[in-house]
Write a protein that holds these residues in place. Structure first.
Motif, mmCIF file in Angstrom:
data_model
loop_
_atom_site.group_PDB
_atom_site.id
_atom_site.type_symbol
_atom_site.label_atom_id
_atom_site.label_comp_id
_atom_site.label_asym_id
_atom_site.label_seq_id
_atom_site.Cartn_x
_atom_site.Cartn_y
_atom_site.Cartn_z
ATOM 1 N N ASP A 144 2.886 4.048 -1.851
ATOM 2 C CA ASP A 144 1.507 3.540 -1.888
ATOM 3 C C ASP A 144 1.211 2.875 -3.236
ATOM 4 O OD1 ASP A 144 0.986 4.421 0.667
ATOM 5 O OD2 ASP A 144 0.186 6.357 0.017
ATOM 6 N N THR A 145 1.731 3.475 -4.305
ATOM 7 C CA THR A 145 1.515 2.924 -5.644
ATOM 8 C C THR A 145 2.165 1.554 -5.784
ATOM 9 O OG1 THR A 145 1.432 5.155 -6.586
ATOM 10 C CG2 THR A 145 1.863 3.344 -8.112
ATOM 11 N N LYS A 147 2.497 -0.717 -3.739
ATOM 12 C CA LYS A 147 1.714 -1.777 -3.087
ATOM 13 C C LYS A 147 0.594 -2.298 -3.989
ATOM 14 C CE LYS A 147 2.461 0.375 1.455
ATOM 15 N NZ LYS A 147 1.797 1.099 2.579
ATOM 16 N N LYS A 148 0.255 -1.501 -5.010
ATOM 17 C CA LYS A 148 -0.914 -1.843 -5.819
ATOM 18 C C LYS A 148 -0.573 -2.350 -7.221
ATOM 19 C CE LYS A 148 -3.158 2.086 -3.530
ATOM 20 N NZ LYS A 148 -3.694 3.453 -3.752
#
Length: 438
Positions: A144-145, A147-148
């Protein structure tokens, strides 16, 4: 049945006996013990944990494996039921540990020890499962990280993800199931830095890539980046790049154009020749072998000067690398350009003769095939050179050995070809084993 309270052993760093274990709740009544532990399959736990530091009292003296159904003999010694019954079935009526004659051949289930074994493994198993769940959650958070974040933060996240999947094999499936392969693949492109690219490749080579993923990674921009890193990256990055290309070549719809690259082949030969980092030699040769299976690429391999470089490396290669190098040279000898390159290299014939009957039958077979290709080009010139460096004597050794009949036949044919340039007496003198290269 023996009294076990006098036997002490370690559980999680503590010294316990059976009475203490029961009293402190290790054998039920608290913690991981009791009814919940009994629901876990002992055989499954032992297999999945595969622990090297199991307390010795849990180990069967016969199989040296953890006991699942411990039983005790009249001598007080405890064994795995199946092992001791097998011992009896072989006609032995003694205690395997003490060699005492048994006055009673009955076996008594050691329920206390069984409960302790089950509880100990249950604790370890549940701890492992808890750690696994924590690590899988960490991997999901890292995806998830990714992606950011960008820049150095992305590099750090990739490093952490690489560490997690390297240390915990079970996490790899989680990464794949969470769409990690697609995410990682999207990070590779024409503007990707080598810092990010090397981390992505190091992760991908540890994951299971399906057909769709492999095809996606064969996009020209992604392959171009991988080839660049194969040329300029660290030795670890170079090895990972070879592994990734090797994985892509397993794809059924693999396009040979992916590896028909002058830059790729030059980088591979540089990796194979690197004496400072010999760990890259084997991966490089493995990939070059896979590439040369495609006939279209063999002329390109010859054109970059790979033949004399490989021939020169032969004397210093270990057996595994030697066989790969010979395979590659044998493959390129099937094209005209390859034959000419082999014949023009002054070390080809001496080095091939040295290999005969020295390493393995497969190496001998490959070396013979290469010698045959060269000698057929110009029997008078190359056969004479081969005989002068001891080929005839080596061929006689092959013919007299217990190797494959087809190998013997090829040796006999080559020996006959070599003899055409000599009178019988001269040729016989050249077949003396004292002329064999040592």
């Amino acid at each position: 049945m023996p009294v076990f309270s006098s036997r002490r052993f370690g559980v999680d760093g503590q010294v316990l006996d059976l009475d203490t274990a029961v009293k402190d709740g290790v054998l039920g009544g608290g913690g991981f013990g009791g009814g919940f532990a009994e629901k876990l399959d002992l055989s499954k736990m032992i297999e999945e944990l595969d622990l090297p530091d199991v307390p010795s009292v849990f180990i069967c003296p016969i199989s040296l494996e953890p006991m699942e159904d411990p039983v005790t003999l009249c001598t007080g010694q405890t064994y795995e039921r199946s092992n001791i019954l097998k011992w009896f079935s072989m006609g032995h009526f003694t205690c395997p540990t003490t060699m005492q004659e048994l006055w009673d051949d009955s076996v008594t289930p050691n329920k206390t020890l069984h409960q302790l074994i089950h509880t100990w493994f249950s604790q370890k198993y549940l701890q492992m499962k808890k750690r696994s769940e924590d690590v899988q959650g960490n991997a999901s958070d890292l995806l998830d990280t990714l992606k950011k974040v960008k820049g150095q933060a992305r590099v750090q996240s990739l490093k952490e993800l690489r560490r997690v999947i390297t240390d915990h094999v079970t996490v790899r499936k989680t990464v794949v199931d969470k769409g990690g392969v697609s995410l990682l693949s999207s990070l590779l492109g024409p503007y990707t830095s080598h810092a990010i690219g090397s981390e992505v490749v190091s992760i991908l080579v540890n994951l299971s890539l399906d057909s769709c993923s492999r095809l996606n990674l064969m996009q020209p921009a992604k392959i171009s980046l991988v080839v660049d890193m194969l040329n300029e990256g660290s030795i670890e990055t170079k090895i990972n790049c070879t592994k990734l290309i090797q994985i892509l070549m397993e794809e059924e719809d693999f396009q040979v154009e992916v590896v028909s690259s002058h830059s790729l082949l030059v980088a591979l030969m540089r990796l194979i020749r690197d004496k400072r980092h010999p760990s890259g030699n084997l991966p490089g040769l493995n990939l070059l072998k896979s590439i040369c299976l495609h006939k279209q690429v063999r002329i390109l391999i010859v054109s970059i000067g790979a033949v004399p470089q490989l021939v020169g490396l032969l004397p210093g290669l270990n057996p595994e690398c030697l066989e790969l190098a010979l395979f590659i040279l044998d493959a390129v000898s099937t094209v005209k350009e390859g034959k000419l390159a082999l014949s023009c290299c002054s070390n080809t014939i001496p080095n091939m003769v040295r290999v005969l009957m020295r390493v393995s039958e497969s190496c001998t077979q490959l070396a013979l095939s290469i010698l045959w290709s060269i000698c057929k080009l110009s029997p008078e010139e190359y056969s004479s050179i081969a005989v002068d460096v001891g080929l005839a004597a080596k061929l006689l050794l092959v013919i007299q050995s217990g190797c494959d009949p087809l190998l013997k036949q090829r040796s006999a044919e080559l020996l006959k070809l070599c003899s055409l340039n000599y009178t019988d007496s001269i040729f016989i003198s050249k077949c003396k084993l004292t002329r064999t290269i040592r």
